[in-house]
Design a protein around this motif. Structure first.
Motif: not given
Length: 118
Positions: A77-100
């Protein structure tokens, strides 16, 4: 087959906080980097933050000091804690994993909507 499932999106007021999580399943390695990307309407997808298996994190300049990425390898599991959010942060957020592997491949979640508005 690899699947990534995000959760935690929603509507918050400017200055508020939100926490996203993404759990991966399937044939993945805990050594592969994971990250969060976002895409606003009419714009290209951009990186928000990435993290290696040893928790070395990198952030986009626009979110430094406000967002924190972390991961729990035991839970894939990966997490993203977002504080002090701004209107410009509005978006669809996608999780990603990249094979090595020799031929790196990106796996993506379906995305979760984050809306910052009064």
């Amino acid at each position: 087959q690899v699947q990534l499932v995000e959760s935690g999106g929603g509507l918050v007021q400017p200055g508020g906080s939100l926490s996203l999580s993404c759990t991966a399943s399937g044939s993945i390695s805990r050594r592969w980097p994971m990250g969060w990307y976002r895409q606003a309407p009419g714009e290209e997808r951009e990186v928000v933050a990435t993290i290696a298996d040893y928790s070395s994190a990198h952030y986009a300049d626009s979110v430094k000091g406000r967002f924190t990425i972390s991961r729990d390898n035991a839970k894939n599991t990966v997490y993203l804690q977002m504080n002090n959010l701004k209107p410009d942060d509005t978006a669809v957020y996608y999780c990603n994993v990249r094979s090595g592997m020799i031929r790196p491949y990106d796996y993506w979640g379906q995305g979760t909507q984050v809306t910052v508005s009064s």
